[in-house]
Design a protein around this motif. Structure first.
Motif, PDB file in Angstrom:
ATOM      1  N   LYS A  56      28.136  38.822  48.445  1.00 52.28           N
ATOM      2  CA  LYS A  56      28.180  39.869  48.819  1.00 52.28           C
ATOM      3  C   LYS A  56      28.454  40.736  47.924  1.00 52.28           C
ATOM      4  N   LEU A  57      28.309  42.219  48.370  1.00 52.49           N
ATOM      5  CA  LEU A  57      28.958  43.057  47.273  1.00 52.49           C
ATOM      6  C   LEU A  57      30.250  43.545  47.601  1.00 52.49           C
ATOM      7  N   THR A  58      31.050  43.410  46.331  1.00 51.04           N
ATOM      8  CA  THR A  58      32.523  43.594  46.247  1.00 51.04           C
ATOM      9  C   THR A  58      32.887  44.548  45.264  1.00 51.04           C
ATOM     10  N   VAL A  59      33.743  45.528  45.572  1.00 49.04           N
ATOM     11  CA  VAL A  59      34.414  46.500  44.678  1.00 49.04           C
ATOM     12  C   VAL A  59      35.722  46.219  44.851  1.00 49.04           C
ATOM     13  N   ARG A  60      36.282  45.928  43.714  1.00 49.91           N
ATOM     14  CA  ARG A  60      37.739  45.701  43.700  1.00 49.91           C
ATOM     15  C   ARG A  60      38.483  46.628  42.554  1.00 49.91           C
ATOM     16  N   THR A  61      39.347  47.276  42.848  1.00 51.01           N
ATOM     17  CA  THR A  61      40.148  48.212  42.002  1.00 51.01           C
ATOM     18  C   THR A  61      41.353  47.789  41.516  1.00 51.01           C
ATOM     19  N   PHE A  62      41.529  48.058  40.227  1.00 49.06           N
ATOM     20  CA  PHE A  62      42.751  47.474  39.626  1.00 49.06           C
ATOM     21  C   PHE A  62      43.657  48.609  38.995  1.00 49.06           C
ATOM     22  N   ASP A  63      45.008  48.633  38.888  1.00 44.77           N
ATOM     23  CA  ASP A  63      45.708  49.591  38.417  1.00 44.77           C
ATOM     24  C   ASP A  63      45.744  49.395  36.684  1.00 44.77           C
ATOM     25  N   SER A  64      45.681  50.327  36.069  1.00 47.70           N
ATOM     26  CA  SER A  64      45.778  50.261  34.640  1.00 47.70           C
ATOM     27  C   SER A  64      46.785  51.132  34.077  1.00 47.70           C
ATOM     28  N   THR A  65      47.732  51.409  35.168  1.00 47.40           N
ATOM     29  CA  THR A  65      49.105  52.601  34.371  1.00 47.40           C
ATOM     30  C   THR A  65      50.038  51.513  33.719  1.00 47.40           C
ATOM     31  N   ASP A  66      50.448  52.152  32.514  1.00 51.39           N
ATOM     32  CA  ASP A  66      51.614  51.365  31.687  1.00 51.39           C
ATOM     33  C   ASP A  66      52.369  52.560  31.103  1.00 51.39           C
ATOM     34  N   SER A  67      53.289  52.347  30.397  1.00 49.99           N
ATOM     35  CA  SER A  67      54.368  53.388  29.740  1.00 49.99           C
ATOM     36  C   SER A  67      53.634  54.195  28.823  1.00 49.99           C
ATOM     37  N   SER A  68      52.629  53.876  28.064  1.00 45.71           N
ATOM     38  CA  SER A  68      51.984  54.519  27.212  1.00 45.71           C
ATOM     39  C   SER A  68      50.651  55.420  27.654  1.00 45.71           C
ATOM     40  N   SER A  69      50.368  55.313  28.888  1.00 48.20           N
ATOM     41  CA  SER A  69      49.239  56.124  29.473  1.00 48.20           C
ATOM     42  C   SER A  69      49.307  56.621  30.857  1.00 48.20           C
ATOM     43  N   TRP A  70      48.452  57.496  31.094  1.00 45.55           N
ATOM     44  CA  TRP A  70      48.476  58.278  32.360  1.00 45.55           C
ATOM     45  C   TRP A  70      48.168  57.057  33.476  1.00 45.55           C
ATOM     46  N   ALA A  71      48.780  57.437  34.808  1.00 47.26           N
ATOM     47  CA  ALA A  71      48.264  56.517  35.725  1.00 47.26           C
ATOM     48  C   ALA A  71      47.169  56.448  36.023  1.00 47.26           C
ATOM     49  N   ALA A  72      46.425  55.470  36.002  1.00 50.19           N
ATOM     50  CA  ALA A  72      45.224  55.368  36.283  1.00 50.19           C
ATOM     51  C   ALA A  72      44.548  54.257  36.976  1.00 50.19           C
ATOM     52  N   SER A  73      43.232  54.189  37.403  1.00 50.22           N
ATOM     53  CA  SER A  73      42.765  52.605  37.991  1.00 50.22           C
ATOM     54  C   SER A  73      41.472  52.740  37.543  1.00 50.22           C
ATOM     55  N   PHE A  74      40.929  51.569  37.758  1.00 47.40           N
ATOM     56  CA  PHE A  74      39.475  51.138  37.505  1.00 47.40           C
ATOM     57  C   PHE A  74      38.873  50.168  38.439  1.00 47.40           C
ATOM     58  N   GLN A  75      37.520  49.850  38.256  1.00 49.08           N
ATOM     59  CA  GLN A  75      37.006  48.963  39.317  1.00 49.08           C
ATOM     60  C   GLN A  75      36.066  48.022  38.744  1.00 49.08           C
ATOM     61  N   VAL A  76      35.863  46.754  39.424  1.00 52.03           N
ATOM     62  CA  VAL A  76      35.051  45.872  39.074  1.00 52.03           C
ATOM     63  C   VAL A  76      34.115  45.576  40.129  1.00 52.03           C
ATOM     64  N   ILE A  77      32.550  45.717  39.930  1.00 52.36           N
ATOM     65  CA  ILE A  77      31.755  45.550  41.113  1.00 52.36           C
ATOM     66  C   ILE A  77      30.905  44.199  40.851  1.00 52.36           C
ATOM     67  N   SER A  78      30.877  43.504  41.895  1.00 50.29           N
ATOM     68  CA  SER A  78      30.499  42.188  42.046  1.00 50.29           C
ATOM     69  C   SER A  78      29.529  41.777  43.069  1.00 50.29           C
ATOM     70  N   SER A  79      28.372  41.403  42.872  1.00 46.50           N
ATOM     71  CA  SER A  79      27.489  40.828  43.943  1.00 46.50           C
ATOM     72  C   SER A  79      26.650  39.683  43.288  1.00 46.50           C
ATOM     73  N   ASP A  80      25.494  39.316  43.880  1.00 50.01           N
ATOM     74  CA  ASP A  80      24.662  38.255  43.479  1.00 50.01           C
ATOM     75  C   ASP A  80      23.640  38.843  42.320  1.00 50.01           C
ATOM     76  N   LYS A  81      23.714  40.186  42.305  1.00 50.46           N
ATOM     77  CA  LYS A  81      22.884  40.791  41.278  1.00 50.46           C
ATOM     78  C   LYS A  81      23.574  40.729  39.978  1.00 50.46           C
ATOM     79  N   GLY A  82      24.886  40.924  39.649  1.00 50.39           N
ATOM     80  CA  GLY A  82      25.587  40.996  38.540  1.00 50.39           C
ATOM     81  C   GLY A  82      27.081  41.207  38.715  1.00 50.39           C
TER      82      GLY A  82
END
Length: 262
Positions: free
Chosen positions: A53-79
């Motif tokens: 099934k479709l899953t969208v999972r969000t990850f935190d990409s914040t570290d000491s050298s970057s602005w606070a940010a997040s990003f996603q991985v989209i996953s399903s039987d399509k790809g």
């Protein structure tokens, strides 16, 4: 004599038919045991039940050298698609392994908090194709425009990318509409997945605001034009929106909470 012959013929016929019936039964070919045309093989049932099934999972990409940010991985039987990899750490690496790797990497815009983990992501997923709007591809090598110089990092990426313009694309099995929304950067885009009813807003469309134009490559007139453009678009009220900063939201909620869209 004629009656005797007739009797013997009837007896023989009954015996033969009885023997044929017992042979069919012994071979297990009775009509009750035959499968019907509507029956689905077990292997097909297992495939249907185990489809991803479709899953969208969000990850935190914040570290000491970057602005606070997040990003996603989209996953399903399509790809499987990775969005704006601000980092490629053990948490992300382990998750990507569980879904069988990443097929494509989409970049919403060329700021360093979206690119910092790109080289590591490609190293771990060498067959994954990278996509970015043609106007932000130069940001990969421009430390001023990608704002890494502003953060004291001087970051660049060696990633080779397929460039996009506004339009409809098929990427990793998904039908994706690329919507060009310059202002935050020249090549900022939204990725709309109509069949999945989700929108990747990057930094352009966030729950509370539309990102500013104060950084190199930004343009306030274009930003305002992109806001007007988005307000003219229509989406399902329950469409889920994921951005590069802050929590996800729905389209109906966005229209109430994003002060730039009022």
């Amino acid at each position: 004599m004629k009656k005797l012959v007739t009797t013997l013929f009837v007896f023989a016929a009954v015996f033969i038919l009885s023997g044929c019936g017992s042979t069919e039964t012994s071979k297990g070919k009775s009509s009750a045991s035959l499968p019907t045309e509507k029956e689905v093989p077990l292997s097909d049932k297992q495939t249907t039940d185990s489809s991803k099934k479709l899953t969208v999972r969000t990850f935190d990409s914040t570290d000491s050298s970057s602005w606070a940010a997040s990003f996603q991985v989209i996953s399903s039987d399509k790809g499987n698609i990775l969005i704006d990899p601000g980092k490629y750490d053990d948490e992300l690496s382990n998750y990507v392994k569980t879904i069988g790797g990443v097929d494509a990497i989409l970049i919403t815009h060329g700021h360093w908090d979206k690119l910092r983990g790109l080289d590591d992501a490609i190293k771990a997923n060498p067959d994954a194709k990278v996509y970015v709007h043609e106007l932000d591809y130069p940001y990969f090598k421009d430390t001023k425009r990608n704002c890494s110089a502003e953060q004291g990092v001087e970051g660049t990426t060696n990633a080779k990318a397929t460039t996009l313009v506004e339009g409809n694309y098929e990427i990793s099995g998904y039908q994706i509409k690329v919507i060009h929304t310059p202002g935050h950067t020249e090549g900022s885009v939204l990725y709309h997945f109509p069949e999945e009813n989700i929108l990747i807003g990057g930094d352009t469309i966030m729950a509370d605001k539309v990102a500013g134009s104060q950084h190199p490559g930004g343009n306030e007139a274009e930003r305002k034009a992109s806001i007007t453009k988005f307000k003219k678009l229509s989406f399902p009220k329950d469409m889920r929106i994921y951005s590069g900063h802050g929590a996800s939201t729905t389209y109906s909620e966005l229209l109430q909470t994003n002060h730039d869209l009022q």
